[in-house]
Write a protein that holds these residues in place. Structure first.
Motif, PDB file in Angstrom:
ATOM      1  N   CYS A 163       0.861  -1.184   0.000  1.00 42.12           N
ATOM      2  CA  CYS A 163       0.000   0.000   0.000  1.00 42.12           C
ATOM      3  C   CYS A 163       0.896   1.233   0.000  1.00 42.12           C
ATOM      4  CB  CYS A 163      -0.958  -0.005   1.192  1.00 42.12           C
ATOM      5  SG  CYS A 163      -0.157   0.143   2.795  1.00 42.12           S
ATOM      6  N   LEU A 164       0.314   2.404   0.042  1.00 47.89           N
ATOM      7  CA  LEU A 164       1.075   3.643  -0.021  1.00 47.89           C
ATOM      8  C   LEU A 164       1.043   4.368   1.322  1.00 47.89           C
ATOM      9  CD1 LEU A 164      -0.207   5.070  -3.439  1.00 47.89           C
ATOM     10  CD2 LEU A 164       1.807   3.638  -3.035  1.00 47.89           C
ATOM     11  N   LEU A 165       2.187   4.890   1.723  1.00 47.70           N
ATOM     12  CA  LEU A 165       2.248   5.807   2.851  1.00 47.70           C
ATOM     13  C   LEU A 165       2.312   7.207   2.252  1.00 47.70           C
ATOM     14  CD1 LEU A 165       2.576   6.331   5.920  1.00 47.70           C
ATOM     15  CD2 LEU A 165       5.043   6.321   5.535  1.00 47.70           C
ATOM     16  N   VAL A 166       1.375   8.056   2.650  1.00 45.19           N
ATOM     17  CA  VAL A 166       1.239   9.374   2.036  1.00 45.19           C
ATOM     18  C   VAL A 166       1.342  10.462   3.104  1.00 45.19           C
ATOM     19  CG1 VAL A 166      -0.255  10.859   0.666  1.00 45.19           C
ATOM     20  CG2 VAL A 166      -0.281   8.391   0.282  1.00 45.19           C
ATOM     21  N   MET A 167       2.167  11.482   2.820  1.00 43.32           N
ATOM     22  CA  MET A 167       2.281  12.636   3.720  1.00 43.32           C
ATOM     23  C   MET A 167       2.086  13.904   2.895  1.00 43.32           C
ATOM     24  SD  MET A 167       5.427  11.524   6.244  1.00 43.32           S
ATOM     25  CE  MET A 167       5.014  12.802   7.442  1.00 43.32           C
ATOM     26  N   THR A 168       1.254  14.822   3.407  1.00 45.28           N
ATOM     27  CA  THR A 168       0.940  16.063   2.692  1.00 45.28           C
ATOM     28  C   THR A 168       1.159  17.254   3.601  1.00 45.28           C
ATOM     29  OG1 THR A 168      -0.812  14.830   1.555  1.00 45.28           O
ATOM     30  CG2 THR A 168      -0.771  17.212   1.256  1.00 45.28           C
ATOM     31  N   ASP A 169       1.958  18.214   3.148  1.00 40.35           N
ATOM     32  CA  ASP A 169       2.218  19.422   3.917  1.00 40.35           C
ATOM     33  C   ASP A 169       0.974  20.308   3.919  1.00 40.35           C
ATOM     34  OD1 ASP A 169       3.932  21.344   5.302  1.00 40.35           O
ATOM     35  OD2 ASP A 169       3.787  22.522   3.470  1.00 40.35           O
ATOM     36  N   ARG A 170       0.548  20.741   5.071  1.00 47.83           N
ATOM     37  CA  ARG A 170      -0.692  21.505   5.189  1.00 47.83           C
ATOM     38  C   ARG A 170      -0.616  22.845   4.476  1.00 47.83           C
ATOM     39  NH1 ARG A 170      -4.692  20.845   8.389  1.00 47.83           N
ATOM     40  NH2 ARG A 170      -4.784  23.047   9.001  1.00 47.83           N
ATOM     41  N   ARG A 171       0.551  23.473   4.432  1.00 48.66           N
ATOM     42  CA  ARG A 171       0.657  24.802   3.825  1.00 48.66           C
ATOM     43  C   ARG A 171       0.958  24.727   2.326  1.00 48.66           C
ATOM     44  NH1 ARG A 171       4.782  29.111   3.470  1.00 48.66           N
ATOM     45  NH2 ARG A 171       3.680  31.114   3.383  1.00 48.66           N
ATOM     46  N   SER A 172       2.047  24.091   1.969  1.00 52.16           N
ATOM     47  CA  SER A 172       2.484  24.086   0.572  1.00 52.16           C
ATOM     48  C   SER A 172       1.833  22.992  -0.266  1.00 52.16           C
ATOM     49  CB  SER A 172       4.001  23.921   0.505  1.00 52.16           C
ATOM     50  OG  SER A 172       4.371  22.608   0.913  1.00 52.16           O
ATOM     51  N   ARG A 173       1.191  22.024   0.406  1.00 55.05           N
ATOM     52  CA  ARG A 173       0.599  20.855  -0.243  1.00 55.05           C
ATOM     53  C   ARG A 173       1.666  19.955  -0.872  1.00 55.05           C
ATOM     54  NH1 ARG A 173      -2.770  24.802   1.731  1.00 55.05           N
ATOM     55  NH2 ARG A 173      -4.950  24.150   1.575  1.00 55.05           N
ATOM     56  N   HIS A 174       2.908  20.104  -0.417  1.00 48.72           N
ATOM     57  CA  HIS A 174       3.976  19.219  -0.873  1.00 48.72           C
ATOM     58  C   HIS A 174       3.644  17.783  -0.491  1.00 48.72           C
ATOM     59  CE1 HIS A 174       7.911  17.115  -0.175  1.00 48.72           C
ATOM     60  NE2 HIS A 174       8.082  17.534  -1.419  1.00 48.72           N
ATOM     61  N   GLN A 175       3.864  16.878  -1.412  1.00 52.09           N
ATOM     62  CA  GLN A 175       3.449  15.495  -1.228  1.00 52.09           C
ATOM     63  C   GLN A 175       4.654  14.565  -1.142  1.00 52.09           C
ATOM     64  OE1 GLN A 175       0.278  14.791  -0.876  1.00 52.09           O
ATOM     65  NE2 GLN A 175      -0.269  12.818  -1.724  1.00 52.09           N
ATOM     66  N   ILE A 176       4.590  13.637  -0.180  1.00 48.78           N
ATOM     67  CA  ILE A 176       5.589  12.570  -0.053  1.00 48.78           C
ATOM     68  C   ILE A 176       4.837  11.245  -0.127  1.00 48.78           C
ATOM     69  CG2 ILE A 176       7.369  11.534   1.411  1.00 48.78           C
ATOM     70  CD1 ILE A 176       7.584  14.287   2.835  1.00 48.78           C
ATOM     71  N   ILE A 177       5.228  10.381  -1.038  1.00 45.50           N
ATOM     72  CA  ILE A 177       4.554   9.079  -1.202  1.00 45.50           C
ATOM     73  C   ILE A 177       5.600   7.973  -1.206  1.00 45.50           C
ATOM     74  CG2 ILE A 177       2.882   7.757  -2.545  1.00 45.50           C
ATOM     75  CD1 ILE A 177       2.147  10.298  -4.034  1.00 45.50           C
ATOM     76  N   ARG A 178       5.359   6.942  -0.413  1.00 44.28           N
ATOM     77  CA  ARG A 178       6.249   5.799  -0.380  1.00 44.28           C
ATOM     78  C   ARG A 178       5.447   4.498  -0.483  1.00 44.28           C
ATOM     79  NH1 ARG A 178       8.947   9.434  -1.225  1.00 44.28           N
ATOM     80  NH2 ARG A 178      10.846  10.181  -0.200  1.00 44.28           N
ATOM     81  N   LEU A 179       5.976   3.567  -1.248  1.00 44.18           N
ATOM     82  CA  LEU A 179       5.364   2.242  -1.364  1.00 44.18           C
ATOM     83  C   LEU A 179       5.870   1.397  -0.210  1.00 44.18           C
ATOM     84  CD1 LEU A 179       3.578   0.428  -3.194  1.00 44.18           C
ATOM     85  CD2 LEU A 179       5.696  -0.258  -4.370  1.00 44.18           C
ATOM     86  N   ILE A 180       4.951   0.859   0.605  1.00 47.05           N
ATOM     87  CA  ILE A 180       5.352   0.048   1.753  1.00 47.05           C
ATOM     88  C   ILE A 180       4.772  -1.366   1.621  1.00 47.05           C
ATOM     89  CG2 ILE A 180       5.656   2.012   3.295  1.00 47.05           C
ATOM     90  CD1 ILE A 180       2.912   1.518   4.471  1.00 47.05           C
ATOM     91  N   PRO A 181       5.401  -2.351   2.260  1.00 46.85           N
ATOM     92  CA  PRO A 181       4.996  -3.761   2.072  1.00 46.85           C
ATOM     93  C   PRO A 181       3.577  -4.070   2.514  1.00 46.85           C
ATOM     94  CG  PRO A 181       7.135  -3.600   3.159  1.00 46.85           C
ATOM     95  CD  PRO A 181       6.553  -2.228   3.150  1.00 46.85           C
ATOM     96  N   ASP A 182       3.132  -3.418   3.598  1.00 49.95           N
ATOM     97  CA  ASP A 182       1.793  -3.689   4.125  1.00 49.95           C
ATOM     98  C   ASP A 182       1.374  -2.549   5.032  1.00 49.95           C
ATOM     99  OD1 ASP A 182       3.103  -4.180   6.661  1.00 49.95           O
ATOM    100  OD2 ASP A 182       3.586  -6.173   5.906  1.00 49.95           O
ATOM    101  N   LYS A 183       0.126  -2.633   5.480  1.00 52.19           N
ATOM    102  CA  LYS A 183      -0.442  -1.578   6.318  1.00 52.19           C
ATOM    103  C   LYS A 183      -0.254  -1.917   7.793  1.00 52.19           C
ATOM    104  CE  LYS A 183      -4.750   1.055   6.841  1.00 52.19           C
ATOM    105  NZ  LYS A 183      -6.188   1.135   6.461  1.00 52.19           N
ATOM    106  N   THR A 184       0.998  -1.884   8.235  1.00 52.50           N
ATOM    107  CA  THR A 184       1.297  -2.170   9.634  1.00 52.50           C
ATOM    108  C   THR A 184       2.114  -1.030  10.220  1.00 52.50           C
ATOM    109  OG1 THR A 184       3.363  -3.324   9.102  1.00 52.50           O
ATOM    110  CG2 THR A 184       1.333  -4.657   9.187  1.00 52.50           C
ATOM    111  N   ALA A 185       2.101  -0.928  11.551  1.00 56.33           N
ATOM    112  CA  ALA A 185       2.862   0.121  12.228  1.00 56.33           C
ATOM    113  C   ALA A 185       4.352  -0.034  11.948  1.00 56.33           C
ATOM    114  CB  ALA A 185       2.580   0.070  13.728  1.00 56.33           C
ATOM    115  N   GLN A 186       4.822  -1.266  11.866  1.00 57.69           N
ATOM    116  CA  GLN A 186       6.244  -1.512  11.609  1.00 57.69           C
ATOM    117  C   GLN A 186       6.662  -0.981  10.238  1.00 57.69           C
ATOM    118  OE1 GLN A 186       7.347  -5.644  11.820  1.00 57.69           O
ATOM    119  NE2 GLN A 186       9.510  -5.254  11.388  1.00 57.69           N
TER     120      GLN A 186
END
Length: 317
Positions: A192-215
């Motif tokens: 799945c994807l881990l997605v981070m979005t900056d509230r002000r600039s809307r800069h996006q960071i996307i990473r492909l991760i093995p699964d949806k776990t905390a680890q």
């Protein structure tokens, strides 16, 4: 008849004009006619001027009188003239389809890519088949409303509540305050994807991760923190985010209320941009494709940034 004015923008009908013609012949003043029709006196003054026609009263004597039929004909003629017909040329069609395949919305085509047509006009062409597109080709086809869920009264957040988040973060006064989420590609328990979005600039960071776990989330976040300056993180209460404090200062992590996705609206809106490229049910993707989507979003113009892209906004362009 009415004794009050109608709302602005309501046009006179042929029935209104017939009343005006009759009362005008009876010698009623324009102000009295306005009161009877519930219109502004100036509206009646303008209408009578526009609807006048030269009429013979008797042999050798002519005078101007108001004609409802003439006024209606002039009105309809002017309405047709007021709507500028825009011809969909092959060049414009190709240009619109090009940006459509690049997943640009009609608004962005007009505002950022200088398509010489109105946003509603492009939607009209889409809905009426002039572009060879169907409802399924729309970026966001309309969906039925779902019944909202409610959290248990005994619910406890995984950490500091979003209610404790400082005003400078709420008001988007500085870059570096990110919202975090995961985007599931398919129902199968896979990447799945881990997605981070900056509230002000809307800069996006996307990473492909093995699964949806905390680890998996924490492992990806460790690497992101080496590459980007993150001041704070706002997350939902999903299990994949309940261990963020292991890799990021706990005092700068805030958790939204359950079933309140609007509290991370920046995240949610950008997840929709990802879905333009990776719709629900996507079984496979690659880090290279994810990097392309991240770059595309960071170069995609945003209305909230005055139609600049996050990259342009951060560079001061």
């Amino acid at each position: 008849m009415q004794n009050n004015y109608t709302t602005k923008g309501k046009h006179l009908t042929i029935h209104d004009r017939r009343y005006i013609e009759r009362w005008n012949k009876e010698g009623k003043s324009n102000r009295e006619i306005a009161r009877l029709l519930g219109r502004a006196p100036q509206t009646i003054n303008n209408e009578i001027k526009r609807g006048q026609v030269l009429q013979q009263v008797r042999k050798g004597l002519f005078k101007y009188v108001y004609s409802a039929d003439v006024a209606q004909a002039n009105y309809e003629k002017n309405r047709k003239r007021s709507v500028k017909k825009l011809i969909l040329t092959k060049e414009m069609k190709d240009k619109i389809l090009h940006y459509h395949h690049e997943n640009y919305s009609p608004e962005m085509m007009v505002k950022a890519k200088n398509i010489e047509a109105g946003v509603t006009t492009i939607y009209y062409w889409i809905h009426n088949g002039h572009l060879g597109l169907t409802r399924k080709d729309m970026l966001y086809p309309r969906r039925r409303k779902t019944i909202g869920k409610q959290a248990s009264p005994n619910f406890k957040p995984a950490g500091k509540s979003i209610e404790e988040r400082p005003e400078e973060i709420n008001l988007r006064l500085e870059n570096g305050n990110y919202e975090i989420d995961t985007v599931v590609l398919s129902k199968a328990k896979n990447k799945c994807l881990l997605v981070m979005t900056d509230r002000r600039s809307r800069h996006q960071i996307i990473r492909l991760i093995p699964d949806k776990t905390a680890q998996s989330v924490n492992q990806a976040l460790k690497q992101i923190l080496k590459e980007h300056q993150i001041l704070s993180i706002t997350a939902d209460n999903g299990g994949e985010f309940n261990q963020l404090s292991a890799v990021f200062p706990e005092e700068h992590i805030y958790y939204a209320h359950p079933y309140s996705s609007w509290e991370r609206g920046t995240n949610e809106n950008h997840n929709r941009l990802i879905r333009r490229w990776l719709p629900k049910g996507t079984k496979e993707t690659t880090p290279k494709e994810v990097a392309f989507i991240e770059n595309w979003i960071n170069n995609y113009p945003k209305k909230c940034l005055d139609y600049k892209s996050p990259k342009e906004f951060l560079s001061g362009g």
